[in-house]
Design an enzyme around this catalytic site. Structure first.
Site, PDB file in Angstrom:
ATOM      1  CE  LYS A  60       3.540   4.579   2.173  1.00 44.75           C
ATOM      2  NZ  LYS A  60       2.797   3.411   2.123  1.00 44.75           N
ATOM      3  CD  GLN A 104       1.437   0.220   3.151  1.00 46.57           C
ATOM      4  OE1 GLN A 104       1.164   1.391   2.821  1.00 46.57           O
ATOM      5  NE2 GLN A 104       2.480  -0.554   2.878  1.00 46.57           N
ATOM      6  CG  ASP A 127      -0.147   3.848  -4.063  1.00 44.92           C
ATOM      7  OD1 ASP A 127       1.017   3.937  -3.781  1.00 44.92           O
ATOM      8  OD2 ASP A 127      -0.936   3.362  -3.191  1.00 44.92           O
TER       9      ASP A 127
END
Ligand code: GUN
Length: 302
Positions: A60, A104, A127
């Site tokens: 990422k 995460q 997200d």
């Protein structure tokens, strides 16, 4: 060719498609910088040392920088208190250089994932997991952030069908909050007739055989068989399962029996190289979307 078998399905190249999305994101970032003096920023927080999560986070960060954006990475030890993590989230919420925040998952067992997601500013929740964004998606609001994996699936489907999915029959196999449920809402918004199937669905093969679009997101290796597919259907395989080979090694397979399904389907995503690369590409896209919304700027085409 023996009777009844169709030609090989078109293979939807997710790796190439994701590279195209990243290139458009980079162009959008260049425009934001040149015309508005704004550089989108993405913060990723990793708690603990899970090896798979470390690989995701590294990728990422790398792709964020390659797209011309600012990458902020925070690594915290596995025994970090939830209070400390929440304080970091608050700090990132308040930082104007940070347009997107991703914590995460999975978090260590002593933490409450939902409490941490709830602490993220919904407008920075790239997200799309915050309840506000879940609600925005479910009600068709335009200013929500959409979970990355289902967004990637939708972009590939729209590309395949030339932008119009209306009237298609779609089945989503799997009802997770991260893929199945948002996928249902996205397809519904595109005016598909959608069914969400799951472990208790009666006669799943027959339900699948009705579908023009099949999205498989159950996490069961090669569960969906070739004769479950409607001839000519488009199959999107979200599964990433590692299985043992007879020689003792391992290989990655999806939730669909690719060999059999590709004899019947019109188009199909492979595993690996299908949906997988789209997730980070859509995370970058969401970061640009969030940046534009926060600065009151029109979103460039991506
Ligand atoms: N862990 C694996 N995939 C993801 C993802 O897309 N988002 C977050 N927050 N954690 C993950």
């Amino acid at each position: 060719m023996d009777g009844g078998q169709s030609a090989q399905a078109q293979i939807i190249d997710g790796k190439a498609f994701a590279a195209g999305v990243r290139a458009r994101v980079k162009t959008a970032v260049d425009t934001l910088k040149a015309e508005h003096g704004v550089t989108p920023g993405l913060a990723v927080v990793l708690v603990g040392e899970d090896p798979a999560s470390q690989v995701y986070v590294r990728n990422k960060g790398k792709q964020t920088v390659e797209a011309g954006m600012q990458s902020f990475e925070y690594k915290m030890p596995a025994d970090t208190s939830q209070e400390t993590l929440l304080a970091k989230v608050e700090e990132l919420n308040a930082d104007p250089a940070v347009n997107g925040i991703l914590v995460q998952l999975p978090l260590p067992p002593h933490m409450d994932d939902q409490a941490v997601i709830t602490a993220i500013d919904p407008d920075k929740d790239v997200d799309g997991f915050h309840l506000v964004n879940v609600g925005r998606l479910a009600t068709g609001s335009k200013d929500g952030l959409i979970p990355c994996t289902p967004l990637g699936c939708l972009l590939m489907l729209k590309d395949h069908f030339g932008g119009d999915l209306s009237g298609k029959k779609a089945i989503v196999v799997g009802r997770s909050n991260i893929v199945g449920k948002p996928m249902f809402n996205l397809l519904l918004q595109e005016s598909c007739t959608v069914m969400v199937a799951h472990s208790r669905t009666a006669d799943l093969p027959a339900e699948c055989r009705e579908a023009d679009i099949l999205v498989a997101a159950v996490g069961r290796p090669e569960m969906i068989q070739g004769d479950w597919i409607k001839p000519g259907a488009v199959v999107i395989d979200v599964g990433i399962n590692r299985i043992e080979k007879p020689d003792g090694g391992t290989r990655l397979v999806g939730d669909v029996d690719f060999q059999a399904a590709s004899q019947v389907a019109g188009a199909i995503t492979p595993v690996p190289g299908g949906v997988g690369p789209m997730t980070i590409a859509c995370l970058l896209r969401n970061t640009v979307t969030a940046c534009c919304q926060q600065n009151g700027l029109p979103e460039p085409p991506m």
